[in-house]
Design a protein around this motif. Structure first.
Motif, mmCIF file in Angstrom:
data_model
loop_
_atom_site.group_PDB
_atom_site.id
_atom_site.type_symbol
_atom_site.label_atom_id
_atom_site.label_comp_id
_atom_site.label_asym_id
_atom_site.label_seq_id
_atom_site.Cartn_x
_atom_site.Cartn_y
_atom_site.Cartn_z
ATOM 1 N N GLU A 1 0.834 -0.677 0.212
ATOM 2 C CA GLU A 1 0.005 -0.053 0.184
ATOM 3 C C GLU A 1 1.114 0.882 0.095
ATOM 4 O O GLU A 1 0.448 2.195 -0.844
ATOM 5 N N ASP A 2 2.209 0.982 0.870
ATOM 6 C CA ASP A 2 3.023 2.439 0.665
ATOM 7 C C ASP A 2 4.044 2.669 -0.599
ATOM 8 O O ASP A 2 3.977 3.671 -0.945
ATOM 9 N N ARG A 3 3.423 1.397 -1.677
ATOM 10 C CA ARG A 3 5.081 1.486 -2.964
ATOM 11 C C ARG A 3 3.509 2.115 -3.433
ATOM 12 O O ARG A 3 3.946 3.397 -4.357
ATOM 13 N N VAL A 4 2.237 1.603 -3.543
ATOM 14 C CA VAL A 4 1.359 2.266 -4.350
ATOM 15 C C VAL A 4 1.061 3.906 -4.232
ATOM 16 O O VAL A 4 1.170 4.704 -5.075
ATOM 17 N N SER A 5 1.075 3.626 -3.008
ATOM 18 C CA SER A 5 0.611 6.074 -2.699
ATOM 19 C C SER A 5 1.735 6.525 -2.985
ATOM 20 O O SER A 5 1.533 7.859 -3.633
ATOM 21 N N GLU A 6 3.291 5.891 -3.259
ATOM 22 C CA GLU A 6 4.353 6.623 -3.333
ATOM 23 C C GLU A 6 4.333 6.668 -4.922
ATOM 24 O O GLU A 6 4.616 8.032 -4.770
ATOM 25 N N MET A 7 4.453 5.740 -5.354
ATOM 26 C CA MET A 7 4.706 5.808 -7.404
ATOM 27 C C MET A 7 2.767 7.072 -7.145
ATOM 28 O O MET A 7 3.103 7.913 -8.099
ATOM 29 N N GLU A 8 2.057 6.536 -6.389
ATOM 30 C CA GLU A 8 0.587 8.128 -6.889
ATOM 31 C C GLU A 8 1.031 8.873 -7.090
ATOM 32 O O GLU A 8 0.970 10.439 -7.550
ATOM 33 N N THR A 9 2.022 9.103 -5.742
ATOM 34 C CA THR A 9 2.225 10.822 -5.510
ATOM 35 C C THR A 9 3.722 11.299 -6.757
ATOM 36 O O THR A 9 3.056 12.147 -6.569
ATOM 37 N N ARG A 10 4.216 10.654 -6.893
ATOM 38 C CA ARG A 10 5.689 10.737 -7.420
ATOM 39 C C ARG A 10 4.821 10.873 -9.082
ATOM 40 O O ARG A 10 5.597 11.875 -10.047
ATOM 41 N N GLN A 11 3.694 10.240 -9.704
ATOM 42 C CA GLN A 11 3.297 10.771 -10.896
ATOM 43 C C GLN A 11 1.878 11.698 -10.739
ATOM 44 O O GLN A 11 2.155 12.540 -11.949
ATOM 45 N N MET A 12 1.690 12.334 -9.607
ATOM 46 C CA MET A 12 0.935 13.382 -9.585
ATOM 47 C C MET A 12 2.392 14.768 -9.856
ATOM 48 O O MET A 12 1.819 15.372 -10.320
ATOM 49 N N ILE A 13 3.009 14.335 -9.496
ATOM 50 C CA ILE A 13 3.654 15.498 -8.776
ATOM 51 C C ILE A 13 4.876 15.202 -10.312
ATOM 52 O O ILE A 13 4.790 16.473 -11.805
ATOM 53 N N GLU A 14 4.861 14.758 -11.257
ATOM 54 C CA GLU A 14 5.414 14.805 -12.663
ATOM 55 C C GLU A 14 4.254 15.205 -13.402
ATOM 56 O O GLU A 14 4.532 15.870 -14.501
ATOM 57 N N LYS A 15 2.894 14.930 -12.744
ATOM 58 C CA LYS A 15 1.786 15.106 -13.882
ATOM 59 C C LYS A 15 1.750 17.244 -14.020
ATOM 60 O O LYS A 15 2.179 17.392 -14.676
#
Length: 94
Positions: free
Chosen positions: A68-82
Motif C-alpha cells: 500500500e505504501d509503495r502504491v501511494s508513493e507511486m501515485e504521489t510521484r505520478q501526480m508530481i510528474e504530471k
C-alpha cells in the motif's frame, strides 16, 4: 497424484509464490504470473497463498502495508510528474 507428489507440487507452488513476493506482487498478479508462466491454475495459487497467509499472518499484514505504501508513493510521484509536465507545457505556451 500420490501424497508425496501432491506435497511436492504444493511446495513448488509455495516456492514460486515466494518468488512473486520478492517482486512485490499482489495475490492477483501472482496468480496471473503463475498461470501464464508456470501453467498453474489460479485456484491452486490462491489456495496456497491463503494457507501461507494463515501460517504467516504478521508477515502478510506487513507485506500488505508495504505494498500500500509503495502504491501511494507511486501515485504521489505520478501526480508530481504530471504537475511538472503541465507546468512546463503552460510555460512553453506563454
Amino acid at each position: 497424484m500420490g501424497d508425496s507428489s501432491s506435497a511436492s507440487y504444493i511446495r513448488m507452488v509455495q516456492h514460486l509464490i515466494e518468488k512473486c513476493l520478492i517482486f512485490h506482487m499482489s495475490k492477483e498478479e501472482c496468480m496471473e504470473a503463475l498461470s501464464s508462466h508456470a501453467n498453474i491454475k489460479p485456484v491452486i495459487t490462491s489456495t496456497v497463498w491463503k494457507e501461507l497467509e494463515k501460517e504467516n499472518k504478521e508477515f502478510f499484514e506487513a507485506y500488505s502495508r508495504s505494498r500500500e505504501d509503495r502504491v501511494s508513493e507511486m501515485e504521489t510521484r505520478q501526480m508530481i510528474e504530471k504537475l511538472i509536465a503541465d507546468s512546463s507545457a503552460k510555460d512553453s505556451d506563454d
